[in-house]
Motif scaffolding. Sequence first.
Motif, mmCIF file in Angstrom:
data_model
loop_
_atom_site.group_PDB
_atom_site.id
_atom_site.type_symbol
_atom_site.label_atom_id
_atom_site.label_comp_id
_atom_site.label_asym_id
_atom_site.label_seq_id
_atom_site.Cartn_x
_atom_site.Cartn_y
_atom_site.Cartn_z
ATOM 1 N N ASN A 248 6.268 -3.250 -3.126
ATOM 2 C CA ASN A 248 5.927 -3.179 -1.705
ATOM 3 C C ASN A 248 4.502 -2.728 -1.444
ATOM 4 N N CYS A 249 3.945 -1.890 -2.299
ATOM 5 C CA CYS A 249 2.633 -1.313 -2.012
ATOM 6 C C CYS A 249 1.865 -1.119 -3.310
ATOM 7 N N VAL A 250 0.564 -1.406 -3.251
ATOM 8 C CA VAL A 250 -0.350 -1.217 -4.376
ATOM 9 C C VAL A 250 -1.540 -0.422 -3.858
ATOM 10 N N SER A 251 -1.858 0.702 -4.512
ATOM 11 C CA SER A 251 -2.922 1.571 -4.017
ATOM 12 C C SER A 251 -3.690 2.181 -5.179
ATOM 13 N N PHE A 252 -5.013 1.939 -5.227
ATOM 14 C CA PHE A 252 -5.874 2.543 -6.234
ATOM 15 C C PHE A 252 -6.311 3.930 -5.776
ATOM 16 N N GLU A 253 -6.437 4.856 -6.731
ATOM 17 C CA GLU A 253 -7.032 6.160 -6.499
ATOM 18 C C GLU A 253 -8.277 6.284 -7.377
ATOM 19 N N SER A 254 -9.338 6.850 -6.806
ATOM 20 C CA SER A 254 -10.617 6.882 -7.503
ATOM 21 C C SER A 254 -10.673 7.900 -8.629
#
Length: 505
Positions: free
Chosen positions: A471-477
């Motif tokens: 449902n969701c894809v999110s990169f963290e730096s």
Amino acid sequence: MNRDIPGFYYDAEKKKYFQIQANHVATPGAQYSKDSVKRKRNDQVKHHKRVQLNQRIAKEKVRKSRFLNHPLISNEREIGSRLLPPVLQQERQARIYVSQFNRKTLHRFEPWPDYSIKQVLRNPRSGILIASDPRYRESHSSPHNSMPFLTTKRVCFPDFEERKWTYNRTMERVLLKEAYRLSSISLSHTGYLLATMDSGPEGDSFLSPRMLPGPDDQGDYQWPSFFSHPIRIRTTPSLWCSAACPIGDKALFAVGTSNGLHTLEGFGSHWTVSQKPFPSDGHSRKHGNQQGFREHGNSSHASVSAVEWLNPDVIASGMRNSSIFLHDLRSGGSAARLQYPHSVTKIRKVDPYRILASGYNSLQMFDIRFAPNGLQHKPKPTSRSHTSTRPYITFPEYSPDIISDFDVSPELGLLASGIYPSPSPIWPYSKVLIRGFISASDDRKIQLFSLQTGELVPSPLSQYQYSQPINCVSFESGEGDVGMGGPHTPTLLISSKATVDQWVW
């Protein structure tokens, strides 16, 4: 040339002959005893051979001509005399990094009935995990179920005692539960979380900014005093999307609505909503609209469906009619810059000049420094005569059969794409179209693409198949508070059903 005289040794440094003494006659440590002279002559022979060998190597070694390094030839890269450009170095480092990706289950939210995460965020300063669940309710038998939407937003605090953020022993808290459709959540660097709520019981909408707590010296999280009184900012237009400004003293959000672009700025209980103009339109000016608005109600010519901050002063807005315009907060002006093949569903920034835009079955990268092309006065993405701007980079192997979620990591130079639920009210399971055919074996996977070439990047992440739709894809730096347990390398968060996974080296 000096002659060898029997019984004498010629010292080249002193330029004199010295008599060789017998070993039993010479004093201990004498320089010209028979054994000392023998060692010196052996050393001279070895040194002479070493010099001859170095001369031979230097003579027989193949050297590149200086002519090849001439600035007019410009082929230093081809002959290997120049280091790789930073872009290619980043490409190699990214491929090495993702080849060592490992999956870790970050948290499983409480198994409520039909709970499925649509969006997931994590505060890089405090580690608070935020998840939203927009559910579609089919039952209308009771007055409480008169509306089809029921949104729940929950937060989960990390375990402060651990060296790394974990969520095994923490209690979840319901932050919001409304009979509205949650269109977006955005997290500001100031700690404010914005939820845009739409399609309420009366067809109304509202904005709800809230301050998230931060840990104190003992690791306890204290909610602000005004948390007990949630803020609701009523709006007439429908709300579609939002994005937080990356820097600034106050929280500043860009909000896309059915009546154009708006900004929300403030703190505490003091917030200001302001509407931004559309690009100047000659047809509108003829009818007396000096700001250039097209008064079409909720039509695609006024609906902003995607927003992104290119820098603290410029907002990129994608519209349902396929136009992408830029708004400058300093001058207050807007200008149409790009035109997409379909309605724009999401925009992500690669750098201040390059942006990624997605739509139905497509994903393209544009460079706003290029001259605008393909713009139409009244674009109609469903028409055969519709034109679009020539993209900077395309992704040939990106072709899902439905609208998918994606995110970018400028640090790695990579794009991650997953399968997103269908935009219809009832979220069906979906499949992905890869290499021209639908394959159930390739369903529920993540694809990684290079932002430099648009090609697929192999990784263990791409081989893992989830049991539920992604449902969701999110990169963290990886720029979080490392001292408190935050990740110090780029991380990818993936939500599937009620589970949040973390992929990291």
